[in-house]
Design a protein around this motif. Sequence first.
Motif, PDB file in Angstrom:
ATOM      1  N   ALA A 284       0.816  -0.908  -1.427  1.00 47.39           N
ATOM      2  CA  ALA A 284      -0.137  -0.754  -0.939  1.00 47.39           C
ATOM      3  C   ALA A 284      -1.513  -1.005  -2.090  1.00 47.39           C
ATOM      4  O   ALA A 284      -2.153  -0.550  -3.069  1.00 47.39           O
ATOM      5  N   SER A 286      -2.152  -5.271  -4.332  1.00 47.68           N
ATOM      6  CA  SER A 286      -2.206  -6.301  -4.543  1.00 47.68           C
ATOM      7  C   SER A 286      -1.184  -6.694  -5.938  1.00 47.68           C
ATOM      8  O   SER A 286      -1.022  -8.260  -5.930  1.00 47.68           O
ATOM      9  N   MET A 319     -10.522  -9.250  -1.710  1.00 46.15           N
ATOM     10  CA  MET A 319      -9.721  -7.724  -0.859  1.00 46.15           C
ATOM     11  C   MET A 319     -11.183  -7.596  -0.037  1.00 46.15           C
ATOM     12  O   MET A 319     -12.132  -6.804   0.240  1.00 46.15           O
ATOM     13  N   ALA A 361      -9.551  -2.294  -8.509  1.00 41.81           N
ATOM     14  CA  ALA A 361      -8.253  -2.609  -8.625  1.00 41.81           C
ATOM     15  C   ALA A 361      -7.669  -2.743  -7.272  1.00 41.81           C
ATOM     16  O   ALA A 361      -7.966  -2.344  -6.534  1.00 41.81           O
ATOM     17  N   PRO A 364      -3.058   1.041  -6.114  1.00 43.37           N
ATOM     18  CA  PRO A 364      -3.396   2.457  -4.563  1.00 43.37           C
ATOM     19  C   PRO A 364      -4.431   2.981  -4.579  1.00 43.37           C
ATOM     20  O   PRO A 364      -4.982   3.387  -5.942  1.00 43.37           O
ATOM     21  N   GLY A 365      -5.117   3.492  -3.062  1.00 36.05           N
ATOM     22  CA  GLY A 365      -5.820   3.960  -3.861  1.00 36.05           C
ATOM     23  C   GLY A 365      -7.223   3.808  -4.273  1.00 36.05           C
ATOM     24  O   GLY A 365      -8.863   3.975  -4.051  1.00 36.05           O
ATOM     25  N   ALA A 366      -7.571   2.338  -4.842  1.00 32.79           N
ATOM     26  CA  ALA A 366      -9.356   1.830  -5.333  1.00 32.79           C
ATOM     27  C   ALA A 366      -9.531   1.656  -4.930  1.00 32.79           C
ATOM     28  O   ALA A 366     -11.382   1.989  -4.750  1.00 32.79           O
ATOM     29  N   GLY A 367      -9.131   1.261  -3.279  1.00 31.10           N
ATOM     30  CA  GLY A 367     -10.709   0.703  -3.029  1.00 31.10           C
ATOM     31  C   GLY A 367     -11.586   2.662  -2.101  1.00 31.10           C
ATOM     32  O   GLY A 367     -12.609   2.430  -2.118  1.00 31.10           O
ATOM     33  N   ARG A 403      -4.602  -1.663   4.336  1.00 29.73           N
ATOM     34  CA  ARG A 403      -5.704  -3.444   4.151  1.00 29.73           C
ATOM     35  C   ARG A 403      -4.774  -4.222   3.255  1.00 29.73           C
ATOM     36  O   ARG A 403      -5.312  -5.327   2.103  1.00 29.73           O
ATOM     37  N   SER A 404      -4.172  -3.439   2.204  1.00 28.25           N
ATOM     38  CA  SER A 404      -3.754  -4.013   1.319  1.00 28.25           C
ATOM     39  C   SER A 404      -2.703  -5.143   1.834  1.00 28.25           C
ATOM     40  O   SER A 404      -2.575  -6.289   0.809  1.00 28.25           O
ATOM     41  N   ASN A 407      -4.785  -8.188   2.558  1.00 23.04           N
ATOM     42  CA  ASN A 407      -5.750  -8.813   0.923  1.00 23.04           C
ATOM     43  C   ASN A 407      -4.785  -9.522   0.494  1.00 23.04           C
ATOM     44  O   ASN A 407      -5.161 -10.340   0.145  1.00 23.04           O
TER      45      ASN A 407
END
Length: 440
Positions: A284, A286, A319, A361, A364-367, A403-404, A407
């Motif tokens: 997860a 990029s 992203m 960034a 993981p979890g940045a979104g 989603r990663s 991306n």
Amino acid sequence: MGIHMQILIAILLGIKRNWHIFFGLVAGIVVGVLFPSASYPMIHKVLNFIGQGFINIIQMVVIPLVISAIIIGVSNIGDNKQLAKFGKKMIFYYFIVTLVAVTIGAVLALIFKPGLGAQNFINPEVAQQLQGYVAGAIAEQKSNMTGMILNMIPSNLFSSLSNGQMIPIIIFILTFAIALAKVGEINRPVVSFFESIFAATMKVTDWIMFLAAPGIFALTASSVSSFGMQMFSEVWKYFFVICLGLAIQFFVVYPLLMKIFSKVPVGKLYTAITEAIMVAFGTASSSATLPLTITCCEKRGISNKICSFVLPLGATLNMDGTALVQTVAVIFLTQAYGIELTVGLVVQIAILAMIASSTSAGIPGAGLITIALVLNGIGLTPEQLVVGFSFLFAFERLADMLRSTVNVASDAVIAAIIADNENEINYDLLNNPDGYKEIV
Ligand code: ASP
């Protein structure tokens, strides 16, 4: 040794090594389902430990890789005109894929109305209050744009490096690299220094990839085991909309884009980046996948010139999968709280998601953190939406893995299109998977 065992070992040794990652992934799903974290907390802890260790190990090469790749990429491209041309193309494609992503997200969320399932859990008084906040914010058109832009300017490179803030790092490195390209031959010692760093980080990546199968196994198992099953029945539509949107982006939009703007064969490109796609799904992230994305693209025909320029920038700025999920998530929240969704509000959410996603960034979890920017833009804070957010958290890790993956695929697709347009792609290699070098 029994004959069955011998056959099994022969099969395991004979299969292409990238299948090991795939087996890790499938085994991770099975173990995650069999050992839910609520009943087996110890197993979950161990898996999480191994998985996090794997992410940390790959992340350790990311900053030297991004810095050296951009410096080599820019100095390879050399003259300003070509650089500006590549840069413009890149921004154009990033913009298109992200615009299409938020549009798909918004349309699907408006058709399927995933937030209605969560409405029973929301306190009507809170909901009414929030409606007022949104109306106020839209009237004021308040925005924290200036603060955001200021934060992107790298006042101190070393503090950005130690905090892993990729956008300021990239702005600094790009400026430095363009200056290096401009000073001419005198740049040779510095450029060859970064060429050595790049080669060494790629070597380290090769070694790290031996850990890919167990790493991806542990990551997948730990996220599947903590999946919030009890909430699934209430808000499965949210997850469904995300999966559908991301699938459309991956299976329809990118192939169309490749067809319209290049002659890159879709199937061949997706085959070329299989390992990167699987690692993106497992980690997860990029950023963590970047070394592998570069390796896959470079070893399978896209020139180093394009890979080292487009992919590091893409892993930080492009992203579109995140933008799609953020759009669906915010519309989900507004539906759950019964906030009136005017056309203006939907457009505002979509534009904010485009901006917020590119500031996320690649970790993981940045979104889910930068979603605050979208909410603030429409007058809300994540704290006001705790109940709605808890629904999003139930699916967060899986949504992040998906989603990663999108991306990362999008970065590779854009690199391939630009490489095609610029004659920087070796089609003999790309079209012939038998000639691919093993990566893991
Ligand atoms: N994990 C995503 C990525 O690395 C970013 C996000 O959280 O959306 O691409």
